[in-house]
Design a protein around this motif. Structure first.
Motif, PDB file in Angstrom:
ATOM      1  N   GLY A 157     -13.239  -3.345  16.697  1.00  0.00           N
ATOM      2  CA  GLY A 157     -12.341  -2.462  15.958  1.00  0.00           C
ATOM      3  C   GLY A 157     -11.150  -2.000  16.772  1.00  0.00           C
ATOM      4  O   GLY A 157     -10.105  -1.655  16.213  1.00  0.00           O
ATOM      5  N   LEU A 158     -11.269  -1.980  18.092  1.00  0.00           N
ATOM      6  CA  LEU A 158     -10.154  -1.580  18.954  1.00  0.00           C
ATOM      7  C   LEU A 158      -8.983  -2.538  18.794  1.00  0.00           C
ATOM      8  O   LEU A 158      -7.830  -2.105  18.626  1.00  0.00           O
ATOM      9  N   MET A 159      -9.247  -3.829  18.818  1.00  0.00           N
ATOM     10  CA  MET A 159      -8.181  -4.808  18.667  1.00  0.00           C
ATOM     11  C   MET A 159      -7.575  -4.752  17.267  1.00  0.00           C
ATOM     12  O   MET A 159      -6.346  -4.820  17.101  1.00  0.00           O
ATOM     13  N   ILE A 160      -8.433  -4.603  16.239  1.00  0.00           N
ATOM     14  CA  ILE A 160      -7.929  -4.513  14.863  1.00  0.00           C
ATOM     15  C   ILE A 160      -7.032  -3.288  14.715  1.00  0.00           C
ATOM     16  O   ILE A 160      -5.943  -3.357  14.139  1.00  0.00           O
ATOM     17  N   THR A 161      -7.487  -2.157  15.253  1.00  0.00           N
ATOM     18  CA  THR A 161      -6.704  -0.917  15.181  1.00  0.00           C
ATOM     19  C   THR A 161      -5.348  -1.085  15.855  1.00  0.00           C
ATOM     20  O   THR A 161      -4.316  -0.679  15.308  1.00  0.00           O
ATOM     21  N   ALA A 162      -5.322  -1.706  17.022  1.00  0.00           N
ATOM     22  CA  ALA A 162      -4.071  -1.892  17.763  1.00  0.00           C
ATOM     23  C   ALA A 162      -3.108  -2.812  17.021  1.00  0.00           C
ATOM     24  O   ALA A 162      -1.905  -2.520  16.923  1.00  0.00           O
ATOM     25  N   VAL A 163      -3.620  -3.907  16.498  1.00  0.00           N
ATOM     26  CA  VAL A 163      -2.758  -4.883  15.811  1.00  0.00           C
ATOM     27  C   VAL A 163      -2.151  -4.281  14.543  1.00  0.00           C
ATOM     28  O   VAL A 163      -0.944  -4.421  14.285  1.00  0.00           O
ATOM     29  N   VAL A 164      -2.971  -3.588  13.743  1.00  0.00           N
ATOM     30  CA  VAL A 164      -2.454  -2.978  12.513  1.00  0.00           C
ATOM     31  C   VAL A 164      -1.438  -1.889  12.841  1.00  0.00           C
ATOM     32  O   VAL A 164      -0.437  -1.718  12.141  1.00  0.00           O
ATOM     33  N   THR A 165      -1.670  -1.139  13.924  1.00  0.00           N
ATOM     34  CA  THR A 165      -0.705  -0.120  14.353  1.00  0.00           C
ATOM     35  C   THR A 165       0.632  -0.754  14.712  1.00  0.00           C
ATOM     36  O   THR A 165       1.702  -0.233  14.345  1.00  0.00           O
ATOM     37  N   LEU A 166       0.592  -1.855  15.437  1.00  0.00           N
ATOM     38  CA  LEU A 166       1.832  -2.571  15.790  1.00  0.00           C
ATOM     39  C   LEU A 166       2.611  -2.976  14.544  1.00  0.00           C
ATOM     40  O   LEU A 166       3.843  -2.840  14.490  1.00  0.00           O
ATOM     41  N   ILE A 167       1.903  -3.458  13.551  1.00  0.00           N
ATOM     42  CA  ILE A 167       2.562  -3.864  12.304  1.00  0.00           C
ATOM     43  C   ILE A 167       3.186  -2.656  11.616  1.00  0.00           C
ATOM     44  O   ILE A 167       4.344  -2.686  11.183  1.00  0.00           O
ATOM     45  N   ALA A 168       2.416  -1.549  11.527  1.00  0.00           N
ATOM     46  CA  ALA A 168       2.891  -0.358  10.820  1.00  0.00           C
ATOM     47  C   ALA A 168       4.127   0.246  11.487  1.00  0.00           C
ATOM     48  O   ALA A 168       5.105   0.582  10.814  1.00  0.00           O
ATOM     49  N   VAL A 169       4.101   0.392  12.808  1.00  0.00           N
ATOM     50  CA  VAL A 169       5.191   1.071  13.504  1.00  0.00           C
ATOM     51  C   VAL A 169       6.477   0.246  13.484  1.00  0.00           C
ATOM     52  O   VAL A 169       7.583   0.806  13.609  1.00  0.00           O
ATOM     53  N   ASN A 170       6.353  -1.070  13.297  1.00  0.00           N
ATOM     54  CA  ASN A 170       7.541  -1.924  13.273  1.00  0.00           C
ATOM     55  C   ASN A 170       8.028  -2.266  11.874  1.00  0.00           C
ATOM     56  O   ASN A 170       9.030  -2.976  11.723  1.00  0.00           O
ATOM     57  N   THR A 171       7.351  -1.745  10.851  1.00  0.00           N
ATOM     58  CA  THR A 171       7.769  -2.029   9.473  1.00  0.00           C
ATOM     59  C   THR A 171       8.068  -0.771   8.664  1.00  0.00           C
ATOM     60  O   THR A 171       8.764  -0.850   7.649  1.00  0.00           O
ATOM     61  N   LEU A 172       7.568   0.395   9.104  1.00  0.00           N
ATOM     62  CA  LEU A 172       7.739   1.632   8.337  1.00  0.00           C
ATOM     63  C   LEU A 172       8.620   2.633   9.081  1.00  0.00           C
ATOM     64  O   LEU A 172       8.614   2.679  10.302  1.00  0.00           O
ATOM     65  N   GLU A 173       9.352   3.441   8.316  1.00  0.00           N
ATOM     66  CA  GLU A 173      10.155   4.515   8.901  1.00  0.00           C
ATOM     67  C   GLU A 173       9.258   5.716   9.189  1.00  0.00           C
ATOM     68  O   GLU A 173       8.190   5.880   8.594  1.00  0.00           O
ATOM     69  N   LEU A 174       9.728   6.579  10.101  1.00  0.00           N
ATOM     70  CA  LEU A 174       8.956   7.752  10.513  1.00  0.00           C
ATOM     71  C   LEU A 174       8.567   8.612   9.310  1.00  0.00           C
ATOM     72  O   LEU A 174       7.424   9.082   9.213  1.00  0.00           O
ATOM     73  N   LYS A 175       9.488   8.809   8.372  1.00  0.00           N
ATOM     74  CA  LYS A 175       9.207   9.671   7.223  1.00  0.00           C
ATOM     75  C   LYS A 175       8.090   9.098   6.367  1.00  0.00           C
ATOM     76  O   LYS A 175       7.219   9.831   5.885  1.00  0.00           O
ATOM     77  N   SER A 176       8.093   7.788   6.181  1.00  0.00           N
ATOM     78  CA  SER A 176       7.045   7.140   5.389  1.00  0.00           C
ATOM     79  C   SER A 176       5.699   7.219   6.096  1.00  0.00           C
ATOM     80  O   SER A 176       4.656   7.434   5.462  1.00  0.00           O
ATOM     81  N   ILE A 177       5.724   7.050   7.422  1.00  0.00           N
ATOM     82  CA  ILE A 177       4.486   7.149   8.202  1.00  0.00           C
ATOM     83  C   ILE A 177       3.910   8.550   8.096  1.00  0.00           C
ATOM     84  O   ILE A 177       2.706   8.739   7.871  1.00  0.00           O
ATOM     85  N   SER A 178       4.778   9.568   8.234  1.00  0.00           N
ATOM     86  CA  SER A 178       4.325  10.952   8.172  1.00  0.00           C
ATOM     87  C   SER A 178       3.765  11.289   6.799  1.00  0.00           C
ATOM     88  O   SER A 178       2.716  11.946   6.683  1.00  0.00           O
ATOM     89  N   THR A 179       4.435  10.834   5.753  1.00  0.00           N
ATOM     90  CA  THR A 179       3.956  11.089   4.389  1.00  0.00           C
ATOM     91  C   THR A 179       2.600  10.447   4.160  1.00  0.00           C
ATOM     92  O   THR A 179       1.684  11.071   3.617  1.00  0.00           O
ATOM     93  N   ALA A 180       2.449   9.192   4.574  1.00  0.00           N
ATOM     94  CA  ALA A 180       1.179   8.491   4.399  1.00  0.00           C
ATOM     95  C   ALA A 180       0.055   9.177   5.170  1.00  0.00           C
ATOM     96  O   ALA A 180      -1.065   9.327   4.665  1.00  0.00           O
ATOM     97  N   GLY A 181       0.358   9.629   6.393  1.00  0.00           N
ATOM     98  CA  GLY A 181      -0.648  10.318   7.193  1.00  0.00           C
ATOM     99  C   GLY A 181      -1.061  11.638   6.566  1.00  0.00           C
ATOM    100  O   GLY A 181      -2.253  11.970   6.523  1.00  0.00           O
ATOM    101  N   SER A 182      -0.091  12.400   6.069  1.00  0.00           N
ATOM    102  CA  SER A 182      -0.402  13.682   5.452  1.00  0.00           C
ATOM    103  C   SER A 182      -1.204  13.501   4.170  1.00  0.00           C
ATOM    104  O   SER A 182      -2.148  14.257   3.902  1.00  0.00           O
TER     105      SER A 182
END
Length: 432
Positions: free
Chosen positions: A323-348
């Protein structure tokens, strides 16, 4: 020698979880929505966290387990499709938080070093690099992760408290102080939504639940750990918001939205202050990335052990759960495709839904956990109302963030339903 941890260590887990990269990432976003009412927005979000912490206190005492939130949801709903989907959402929310922290790291790092001359490109390069480095550290040694976190908590708190003290003094006579007056506040609905967009800055208090089995004198120390840590962070965030809004004109806050805390130090301490806060942001976000990678990996492992995800996630890859590798890879995809505001909204959205469910479990299990029914059901209603308000307001202002958030929730439920059906089919075939 006892392996138990005391109140101070338990509080440091909660405070360290909350005062991670969140305040550095979302402060500018909060000001853009709430304007002069930003301190009130942080108060709204903090009060919801404080009410929710009551359910966590009672559930932590009754169901002390390192699974934390995963354990509570399963106790409330059994190992069902619903509980599995909510627990999967917790894992995905960890990934979203990782993307938020990484994005914040990428926003602050170019203040010290430019790689290409293109700030946007530099931000993505730094964000990606820090995820890779943190992943390698997690693979190398969990002890190193713990050491980084313990030192980082002290460093970031010392710097932030210094910022608060100096900043509060520097507000005297500042020409931007009128921005804090009620005339500069947004409408009450926008203040609520501003608080909910940045609700991710409070989510870390639930990490105390994972440490509950190791806390000495739990009946006394667990309630204090939750209430003291959440109360301290509410006060800290409100003062930071007051100092920031009172130190900079809104135009400058908007232009430096992604690294506004560093910019707010300039009127007080000049370039030195800007650099110190930038360093604090890098240390804080790096430690938060390390800790969240570990936490997210543990969540995926716990869920797989409870038959709510494929058992392959309990297997190891290079001596760490896959799960560590899966978590890291998906994070890389998310941070390079989404804007900060969208990330914050999704997290909240993710954590408001999770906390609503935990509050409902606190209400449902009130008799079994010796709890009050009024506070948990109030927490459930507050979280639910805030969640709806956030989605409604952001759909007009930030539709991408809402689409991402709703899609994440739906995917968690659909994937869990498919997994449960496939497992039932396999058991049926094995009996035939």
């Amino acid at each position: 020698m006892s392996d138990k941890i005391g109140l101070r260590e338990a509080m440091s887990i909660g405070i360290g979880g909350m005062v991670g990269g969140g305040i550095f990432a979302v402060l500018g976003l909060a000001v853009s929505i709430a304007k002069g009412g930003t301190p009130v927005a942080f108060l709204f979000a903090g009060l919801i966290a404080l009410i929710t912490s009551y359910s966590y206190v009672k559930l932590s005492l009754a169901y002390s387990d390192r699974g934390g939130t995963v354990k509570f949801v399963n106790e409330g709903f059994g190992q069902s499709t619903f509980s599995g989907a909510i627990n999967n959402l917790l894992w995905v929310s960890y990934i979203i938080m990782l993307a938020l922290y990484s994005s914040a790291f990428g926003s602050y790092a170019p203040n010290l070093l430019s790689l290409t001359g293109d700030r946007a490109l530099d931000a993505h390069l730094f964000s990606s690099a820090i995820i890779i480095i943190a992943t390698l550290i997690n693979y190398y040694s969990i002890k190193v992760v713990g050491a980084i976190e313990s030192y980082a908590v002290i460093i970031k708190l010392v710097i932030l408290l210094g910022f608060v003290v100096i900043g509060a003094y520097g507000l005297l006579g500042n020409e931007n102080l009128p921005q804090l007056s009620p005339e500069s506040w947004e409408a009450p609905f926008n203040l609520l939504v501003g608080g909910m967009v940045i609700f991710v800055a409070y989510e870390g208090f639930e990490l105390i639940a994972n440490a509950a089995p190791d806390i000495e004198n739990p009946k006394k120390n667990i309630p204090k750990a939750y209430y003291y840590s959440v109360g301290f962070v509410i006060l800290l965030y409100i003062i930071i918001a007051i100092v920031t809004v009172g130190s900079l004109p809104f135009s400058e806050i908007a232009s430096a939205e992604d690294y506004v805390l560093a910019e707010a130090a300039k009127p007080l301490l000049g370039q030195v202050g800007f650099t110190i806060i930038t360093v604090a942001a890098l240390i804080s976000t790096f430690s938060a990335i390390n800790a969240s990678l570990y936490g997210g990996t543990r969540v995926s492992f716990e869920i797989a052990q409870d038959d709510e995800l494929p058992h392959e996630l309990t297997s190891n890859l290079w001596n760490q759960p896959v799960g560590l590798m899966i978590t890291a890879v998906v994070t890389l995809i998310a941070v390079n495709t989404l804007e900060l505001k969208s990330i914050s909204t999704a997290g909240s959205v993710g954590f408001l839904l999770i906390f609503a469910v935990v509050n409902f479990v606190g209400f449902k299990k009130a008799s079994a956990i010796n709890g009050n029914k009024v506070i948990p059901i109030s927490g459930f209603l507050f979280c639910s109302f805030a969640l709806v308000a956030l989605i409604v307001q952001q759909y007009g202002d930030n539709p991408t963030g809402v689409i991402v958030a709703v899609s994440v929730v739906l995917i968690c439920f659909v994937m869990e339903w498919i997994y449960k059906r496939s497992e039932a089919w396999k058991r049926k075939k094995s009996r035939e």
